[in-house]
Design a protein around this motif. Structure first.
Motif, PDB file in Angstrom:
ATOM      1  N   LEU A 491      31.483 -37.818   8.108  1.00  0.00           N
ATOM      2  CA  LEU A 491      31.674 -38.491   6.811  1.00  0.00           C
ATOM      3  C   LEU A 491      31.676 -37.509   5.654  1.00  0.00           C
ATOM      4  O   LEU A 491      30.654 -36.892   5.346  1.00  0.00           O
ATOM      5  N   GLY A 492      32.842 -37.384   5.048  1.00  0.00           N
ATOM      6  CA  GLY A 492      32.966 -36.712   3.762  1.00  0.00           C
ATOM      7  C   GLY A 492      33.363 -37.772   2.759  1.00  0.00           C
ATOM      8  O   GLY A 492      32.542 -38.443   2.172  1.00  0.00           O
ATOM      9  N   SER A 493      34.681 -37.953   2.614  1.00  0.00           N
ATOM     10  CA  SER A 493      35.182 -39.066   1.811  1.00  0.00           C
ATOM     11  C   SER A 493      35.042 -40.365   2.605  1.00  0.00           C
ATOM     12  O   SER A 493      34.836 -40.355   3.826  1.00  0.00           O
ATOM     13  N   SER A 494      35.180 -41.477   1.915  1.00  0.00           N
ATOM     14  CA  SER A 494      35.006 -42.787   2.545  1.00  0.00           C
ATOM     15  C   SER A 494      36.023 -42.997   3.661  1.00  0.00           C
ATOM     16  O   SER A 494      37.162 -42.527   3.580  1.00  0.00           O
ATOM     17  N   GLN A 495      35.569 -43.696   4.714  1.00  0.00           N
ATOM     18  CA  GLN A 495      36.425 -43.952   5.867  1.00  0.00           C
ATOM     19  C   GLN A 495      36.239 -45.392   6.333  1.00  0.00           C
ATOM     20  O   GLN A 495      35.147 -45.958   6.213  1.00  0.00           O
ATOM     21  N   THR A 496      37.327 -45.962   6.884  1.00  0.00           N
ATOM     22  CA  THR A 496      37.271 -47.312   7.425  1.00  0.00           C
ATOM     23  C   THR A 496      37.848 -47.323   8.831  1.00  0.00           C
ATOM     24  O   THR A 496      38.891 -46.714   9.088  1.00  0.00           O
ATOM     25  N   PHE A 497      37.150 -47.999   9.733  1.00  0.00           N
ATOM     26  CA  PHE A 497      37.588 -48.120  11.121  1.00  0.00           C
ATOM     27  C   PHE A 497      37.530 -49.583  11.527  1.00  0.00           C
ATOM     28  O   PHE A 497      36.831 -50.398  10.903  1.00  0.00           O
ATOM     29  N   THR A 498      38.258 -49.931  12.572  1.00  0.00           N
ATOM     30  CA  THR A 498      38.227 -51.305  13.069  1.00  0.00           C
ATOM     31  C   THR A 498      37.707 -51.340  14.490  1.00  0.00           C
ATOM     32  O   THR A 498      37.769 -50.352  15.233  1.00  0.00           O
ATOM     33  N   ARG A 499      37.172 -52.487  14.857  1.00  0.00           N
ATOM     34  CA  ARG A 499      36.744 -52.762  16.221  1.00  0.00           C
ATOM     35  C   ARG A 499      37.177 -54.181  16.582  1.00  0.00           C
ATOM     36  O   ARG A 499      37.234 -55.069  15.710  1.00  0.00           O
ATOM     37  N   THR A 500      37.467 -54.377  17.860  1.00  0.00           N
ATOM     38  CA  THR A 500      37.819 -55.696  18.377  1.00  0.00           C
ATOM     39  C   THR A 500      36.836 -56.078  19.467  1.00  0.00           C
ATOM     40  O   THR A 500      36.600 -55.301  20.404  1.00  0.00           O
ATOM     41  N   VAL A 501      36.236 -57.257  19.328  1.00  0.00           N
ATOM     42  CA  VAL A 501      35.287 -57.751  20.322  1.00  0.00           C
ATOM     43  C   VAL A 501      35.888 -58.947  21.051  1.00  0.00           C
ATOM     44  O   VAL A 501      36.682 -59.716  20.484  1.00  0.00           O
ATOM     45  N   THR A 502      35.506 -59.075  22.320  1.00  0.00           N
ATOM     46  CA  THR A 502      35.981 -60.174  23.161  1.00  0.00           C
ATOM     47  C   THR A 502      34.807 -61.067  23.515  1.00  0.00           C
ATOM     48  O   THR A 502      33.749 -60.578  23.941  1.00  0.00           O
ATOM     49  N   ASN A 503      34.976 -62.354  23.348  1.00  0.00           N
ATOM     50  CA  ASN A 503      33.904 -63.306  23.634  1.00  0.00           C
ATOM     51  C   ASN A 503      33.781 -63.533  25.136  1.00  0.00           C
ATOM     52  O   ASN A 503      34.701 -64.056  25.776  1.00  0.00           O
ATOM     53  N   VAL A 504      32.655 -63.156  25.709  1.00  0.00           N
ATOM     54  CA  VAL A 504      32.377 -63.417  27.129  1.00  0.00           C
ATOM     55  C   VAL A 504      31.143 -64.300  27.274  1.00  0.00           C
ATOM     56  O   VAL A 504      30.584 -64.437  28.357  1.00  0.00           O
ATOM     57  N   GLY A 505      30.710 -64.891  26.157  1.00  0.00           N
ATOM     58  CA  GLY A 505      29.557 -65.798  26.176  1.00  0.00           C
ATOM     59  C   GLY A 505      30.008 -67.239  26.090  1.00  0.00           C
ATOM     60  O   GLY A 505      31.006 -67.641  26.700  1.00  0.00           O
ATOM     61  N   GLU A 506      29.302 -68.032  25.295  1.00  0.00           N
ATOM     62  CA  GLU A 506      29.653 -69.428  25.147  1.00  0.00           C
ATOM     63  C   GLU A 506      30.979 -69.563  24.396  1.00  0.00           C
ATOM     64  O   GLU A 506      31.255 -68.798  23.466  1.00  0.00           O
ATOM     65  N   ALA A 507      31.778 -70.543  24.794  1.00  0.00           N
ATOM     66  CA  ALA A 507      33.088 -70.727  24.158  1.00  0.00           C
ATOM     67  C   ALA A 507      32.928 -70.927  22.655  1.00  0.00           C
ATOM     68  O   ALA A 507      33.575 -70.238  21.843  1.00  0.00           O
ATOM     69  N   TYR A 508      32.071 -71.868  22.263  1.00  0.00           N
ATOM     70  CA  TYR A 508      31.826 -72.110  20.846  1.00  0.00           C
ATOM     71  C   TYR A 508      30.594 -71.319  20.423  1.00  0.00           C
ATOM     72  O   TYR A 508      29.467 -71.652  20.808  1.00  0.00           O
ATOM     73  N   SER A 509      30.816 -70.289  19.656  1.00  0.00           N
ATOM     74  CA  SER A 509      29.695 -69.435  19.229  1.00  0.00           C
ATOM     75  C   SER A 509      30.045 -68.775  17.910  1.00  0.00           C
ATOM     76  O   SER A 509      31.225 -68.593  17.574  1.00  0.00           O
ATOM     77  N   SER A 510      29.014 -68.427  17.178  1.00  0.00           N
ATOM     78  CA  SER A 510      29.176 -67.811  15.868  1.00  0.00           C
ATOM     79  C   SER A 510      28.221 -66.642  15.748  1.00  0.00           C
ATOM     80  O   SER A 510      27.054 -66.744  16.158  1.00  0.00           O
ATOM     81  N   TYR A 511      28.711 -65.538  15.207  1.00  0.00           N
ATOM     82  CA  TYR A 511      27.920 -64.313  15.082  1.00  0.00           C
ATOM     83  C   TYR A 511      27.894 -63.852  13.630  1.00  0.00           C
ATOM     84  O   TYR A 511      28.937 -63.796  12.960  1.00  0.00           O
TER      85      TYR A 511
END
Length: 580
Positions: A491-511
Motif C-alpha cells: 500500500l502506497g497510494s489507495s487501491q481497490t480490489f474485488t472478491r467474489t463469494v459463493t454461497n454454500v450455506g443456507e439458500a436464504y441467508s444474509s451477511y
C-alpha cells in the motif's frame, strides 16, 4: 476397507501382500523399490489416513487410540527421495503419476530450502496440473522459522501449511540442587532413573562452541562421566544426536536448552539417554546456577503424559514464515495445523524400546502438519464432492481459529501474539470448515491472468499451464486481485480490489461485513451487506485500502481482518498491509 473406486488406475510395484484395500499403491522412481527406509513417509501417510489403532503409545507415553485424519480413505504412496535433496525430476514424475492414477488429494511433506519462481518449481508445476483435474494439493511450508521470508511451496493453488503445538506434553522436569525446577519434554522416560541429585556440568565450559552444542566427539569422557550435561541447541546437530554424544562421553543424562530464536518451543524426542528439552529462558537460569556454585547438581523427574496445555495451539519456532518471496501479494502460510510432537506410525522399533513390535514414533515438523490438513481435505471432499480444490481451501482458511485454548490470541515461540506471517488464516477447525457458509472459488484458468501479472513470460507460464499462453490476449491482474481468501497488500497510494463469494450455506441467508482495519489503514467495503436466495449464488464486493494520517511512519507492516457474518457463519479473511 472396500476396494478402491472404479476410476482408480494405480498399481503396486511390490509383489505379494504389500498392498491391500487400504494401501492401494506403492510406487518408486529410479528403479528403486518403494520401501520406506527412513520412516518419514510412513509417519506422514498414517497421519493423513491411518486406520484406528487401539493401545498406541511411544515408549510408554502418549497412550490412547491412534487414527489418521481420514481413517476410511485409501492411501497411495509414491517414493521420491533417495537421499538429500529429493530429485526435482522424481517429484514431478510422482505428481504426474498420482494425477494419472486418479487420486483425490495429494499430500507433499517436502520442499526446497529456498523458493524458486513457480515456473521453475517442480512441486508448483505438478500441483498446477493436479488442480486442473480437480485434485487438492497440500504442502509443508518448511522448517526454517522463525525467520521471515522462509516459507516454501507458496503457489496460490497449493494449501501451504505451517506447524502448531498440541495440548499434550510429555513432561520431564529438570530439578536443580538449589530447588528450582524447569519443565521440559522427552519421550524416553526411564522409570529406573534416580531422583537423587547428580553432578551437573555445562558442555561448553571449555569455551569450545562445538562442545557447547554437543557435536560428535566434542566431549571428553573424563569431564562428563556420570554427570547431567547441559547442551545447547544449534550447530546443525540434531537434538537426538546431541544426546548420543553425551551418552558416548559417559554422561548420565542431558538437559537440552533452546537457542534464543527457538524460545519456548519444545519437542518431545525419543532420546538415547535420560534427557529433557527446556526453553531458552530455563537454560539461561540453569547456566546461571552452574556458575553460582562450585558443586552444581541436578536430576530429571519424569512425569509422563499431561493433557491440557492452555497455550495450545501455538506456532512452533521451526515453522517457516512469510512473506511469500515468489509472490508477496499472496499471504502464506495459508493455515497452521498440528506439527509438534505428533504420534504416528513408524516402520521399525525405536531405540530404548522393549517392544520389538512398537510401530509408532513421535516427530515434529511442518511435514507432520501437512498431512493433518491433507486428511481434513479428504473429509471435506467426501462431504462435498462437488467442491473445487479452491473451494475446499477457502473453507479451511475462512473458518480457522485465531484464539488458543485460553481464548487469547495464538502465540509464537516467544509466547507473544503470533503475526500473520506465522499463522496465515489461523489454526484449522475441521468441523467449521465443513460448513463455511461462503467460499472464495478459483477456476484453474483464473490463475493465468495472475501469472501474467507476476511478469512471467508466455513460455514460463506455459511450463505451468502445459499449453500455449499469450498474456497479450488475456487480462493481467495484480496479485491481490486473485479471488483469494486472504489479502496481502503493498500500500502506497489507495487501491481497490474485488472478491467474489459463493454461497454454500443456507439458500436464504444474509451477511454483514465486520472489519478490523490494520493500524493506519482505512478499509471500505462495498456493499457492506450480501443477500443470498439460493445455493451456489455468487456475489461480488469491493475492498478499498488507503493510508490514514494515523499511520505509523516507522512500521513496515500492519494487519487486520474482514469477516462476513450471518446468523450462523463467520467467514473471516486476514488482511496484511505492507507500507511502501
Amino acid at each position: 476397507m472396500p476396494p478402491p473406486p472404479s476410476k482408480w488406475k494405480g498399481r503396486c510395484e511390490l509383489n505379494g501382500t504389500a498392498c491391500n484395500n487400504k494401501l492401494i499403491a506403492m510406487n518408486g522412481t529410479q528403479n528403486v523399490p518403494p520401501i520406506d527406509e527412513d520412516g518419514h513417509g510412513t509417519h506422514t501417510s498414517s497421519t493423513a489416513a491411518g486406520a484406528f489403532v487401539d493401545y498406541a503409545e511411544v515408549l510408554g507415553n502418549a497412550k490412547g487410540t491412534a487414527t489418521g485424519m481420514a481413517p476410511l480413505s485409501h492411501v497411495a504412496m509414491y517414493r521420491v527421495c533417495f537421499g538429500d535433496p529429493c530429485p526435482e525430476a522424481d517429484i514431478l514424475a510422482a505428481l504426474d503419476a498420482a494425477v494419472e492414477d486418479g487420486v483425490d488429494i495429494i499430500s507433499i511433506s517436502l520442499g526446497l530450502s529456498e523458493p524458486p519462481p513457480f515456473y521453475n518449481d517442480s512441486t508448483a508445476i505438478g500441483a498446477f496440473a493436479a488442480i486442473q483435474k480437480g485434485i487438492f494439493v497440500s504442502c509443508a511450508g518448511g522448517n526454517l522459522g522463525p525467520s521471515n521470508s522462509t516459507i516454501v511451496n507458496g503457489a496460490p493453488w497449493i494449501l501451504t501449511v505451517g506447524a502448531s503445538t498440541i495440548d499434550r506434553t510429555i513432561v520431564a522436569t529438570a530439578k536443580l540442587g538449589n530447588g528450582e525446577e524447569f519443565d521440559g519434554e522427552s519421550v524416553f522416560q526411564p522409570s529406573s532413573f534416580p531422583s537423587t541429585l547428580l553432578p551437573l556440568a555445562y558442555a561448553g565450559k571449555n569455551g569450545n562452541q562445538q562442545s557447547a552444542v554437543c557435536a560428535n566427539r566434542s566431549l571428553s569422557d573424563t569431564d562428563f562421566r556420570g554427570k547431567v550435561v547441559l547442551c545447547e541447541r544449534g550447530g546443525g546437530i540434531a537434538r537426538i544426536a546431541k544426546g548420543d554424544e553425551v551418552k558416548r562421553a559417559g554422561g548420565a543424562a542431558m538437559i537440552l536448552m533452546n537457542d534464543e530464536i527457538s524460545g519456548f518451543s519444545l519437542s518431545a524426542d525419543a532420546h538415547a539417554l535420560p534427557a529433557t528439552h527446556v526453553s531458552y529462558a530455563a537454560g539461561l537460569k540453569i547456566k546461571g546456577y552452574i556458575n553460582s556454585t562450585a558443586t552444581p547438581t541436578a536430576t530429571i523427574l519424569f512425569k509422563g503424559t499431561i493433557i491440557g496445555n492452555s497455550l495450545a495451539p501455538a506456532v512452533t519456532s521451526f515453522s517457516s514464515r512469510g512473506p511469500n518471496l515468489p509472490s508477496p501479494g499472496i499471504l502464506k502460510p495459508d493455515i497452521i495445523g498440528p506439527g509438534s510432537s505428533i504420534l504416528a506410525a513408524w516402520p521399525f522399533p525405536l531405540d530404548n524400546s522393549t517392544d520389538s513390535k512398537s510401530t509408532f514414533n513421535i516427530m515434529s515438523g511442518t511435514s507432520m502438519a501437512c498431512p493433518h490438513l491433507s486428511g481434513i481435505a479428504a473429509l471435506l471432499k467426501s462431504s462435498h464432492p462437488d467442491w473445487s480444490p479452491a473451494a475446499i481451501k477457502s473453507a479451511i482458511m475462512t473458518s480457522a481459529d485465531t484464539l488458543n485454548l485460553e481464548h487469547t490470541p495464538i502465540v509464537d515461540e516467544r509466547n507473544q501474539p503470533a503475526d500473520l506471517f506465522a499463522t496465515g488464516s489461523g489454526h484449522v477447525n475441521p468441523s467449521r470448515a465443513n460448513d463455511p457458509g461462503l467460499v472464495y472459488d478459483i477456476e484453474p484458468d483464473d490463475y493465468i491472468p495472475y501469472l501474467c501479472g507476476l511478469g512471467y513470460s508466455n513460455r514460463e507460464i506455459g511450463y505451468l499451464a502445459q499449453r500455449t499462453i499469450k498474456c497479450s490476449e488475456t487480462s493481467s491482474i495484480p496479485e491481490a486481485q486473485l479471488n483469494y481468501p486472504s489479502f496481502s497488500i503493498a500500500l502506497g497510494s489507495s487501491q481497490t480490489f474485488t472478491r467474489t463469494v459463493t454461497n454454500v450455506g443456507e439458500a436464504y441467508s444474509s451477511y454483514d461485513v465486520m472489519v478490523t482495519a490494520p493500524e493506519g489503514v482505512s478499509v471500505t467495503i462495498q456493499p457492506n451487506k450480501l443477500n443470498f436466495s439460493e445455493i451456489n449464488q455468487k456475489e461480488t464486493y469491493s475492498v478499498a485500502f488507503s493510508r490514514t494520517d494515523s499511520a505509523d511512519k516507522t512500521a513496515d507492516y500492519a494487519q487486520g481482518s474482514l469477516a462476513w457474518v450471518s446468523a450462523k457463519h463467520i467467514v473471516r479473511s486476514p488482511i496484511l498491509v505492507k507500507f511502501v
